[in-house]
Write an enzyme that holds these catalytic residues in place. Structure first.
Site, PDB file in Angstrom:
ATOM      1  N   ASP A   1       1.073  -1.154  -0.010  1.00 39.62           N
ATOM      2  CA  ASP A   1       0.069   0.107   0.033  1.00 39.62           C
ATOM      3  C   ASP A   1       0.885   1.356  -0.001  1.00 39.62           C
ATOM      4  O   ASP A   1       1.804   1.240   0.818  1.00 39.62           O
ATOM      5  CB  ASP A   1      -0.933   0.043   1.198  1.00 39.62           C
ATOM      6  CG  ASP A   1      -2.027   1.199   1.014  1.00 39.62           C
ATOM      7  OD1 ASP A   1      -2.944   0.918   0.375  1.00 39.62           O
ATOM      8  OD2 ASP A   1      -1.658   2.261   1.675  1.00 39.62           O
ATOM      9  N   THR A   2       0.629   2.369  -1.107  1.00 37.57           N
ATOM     10  CA  THR A   2       1.229   3.401  -0.973  1.00 37.57           C
ATOM     11  C   THR A   2       0.578   4.513  -0.437  1.00 37.57           C
ATOM     12  O   THR A   2      -0.627   4.834  -0.840  1.00 37.57           O
ATOM     13  CB  THR A   2       1.699   3.430  -2.406  1.00 37.57           C
ATOM     14  OG1 THR A   2       2.567   2.435  -2.768  1.00 37.57           O
ATOM     15  CG2 THR A   2       2.750   4.782  -2.638  1.00 37.57           C
TER      16      THR A   2
END
Length: 212
Positions: free
Chosen positions: A84-85
């Site tokens: 996840d960014t």
């Protein structure tokens, strides 16, 4: 196309629907056996830091993928990779822009200043052991004119992107400095992701010969 089975090789599951993450793994010669996108609530908790958010969401995505394959004998002993960014300015977490108003607010905030991009990685190995890693990249945008912002918003590349931009697109022309992993900003820090996969015994270099 699914990779050719190799005796003794664990199956690899990418817990993501992101075409960018898949393309990055393929760039490194790694073809996941399947994609198991995880639908989770990505809303930050009150006072949650960007670093903790990225790691928590990566863990939740990996956990959801593991839950979905738990009773499927065909996928027993698979390696799962999730990511996840998060894009942030200080502790302010920028959204994945879904409206032009959200995108405009993000790009105006990023104009002429530095921000950070965090990607949380979570790997579940064949025995169900969980390993996480956080990767940070510092990025600075040039100061953008009103015409540049308006034209960028009109192009529509911002839609669904954390912070309202994709560095591999038009917004790459806004970047005046970058410290850290470029692929992290795209959405999957390759050195770290490949390292996590390879540590399970997965033959990460097997596909390199075919690419040569």
């Amino acid at each position: 196309m699914a990779p050719t089975p190799v005796p003794g090789r664990p199956k690899l599951i990418l817990a993501s629907a992101s075409p960018r993450r898949l393309a990055l793994l393929q760039q490194a010669g790694i073809e996941p056996d399947t994609l198991v996108p995880a639908e989770i609530d990505e809303t930050p908790w009150p006072r949650e830091s960007p670093r903790k958010l990225a790691l928590r969401l990566a863990r939740e995505k990996a956990s959801e993928a593991a839950r979905r394959i738990r009773d499927d004998a065909d996928w027993a002993g698979s390696v799962i990779l999730a990511a996840d960014t998060v894009v942030c300015v200080g502790r302010r977490i920028l959204p994945k822009a879904e409206t032009i108003e959200e995108a405009a607010a993000c790009i105006r905030l990023l104009s002429g200043r530095a921000h950070r991009v965090y990607t949380g990685l979570c790997r579940v190995d064949q025995a169900g052991r969980v390993t996480t890693k956080l990767v940070e990249t510092r990025v600075r945008f040039k100061r953008l004119s009103k015409d540049e912002i308006d034209a960028y918003l009109g192009a529509g590349e911002w839609r669904g992107k954390a912070g309202g931009y994709a560095i591999q697109g038009i917004a790459g022309a806004f970047v005046v400095s970058l410290v850290g992993s470029y692929t992290n900003v795209v959405g999957l820090p390759l050195a770290e992701a490949v390292g996590l996969i390879g540590a399970t015994g997965y033959p990460v270099t097997l596909g390199w010969i075919a690419k040569g």
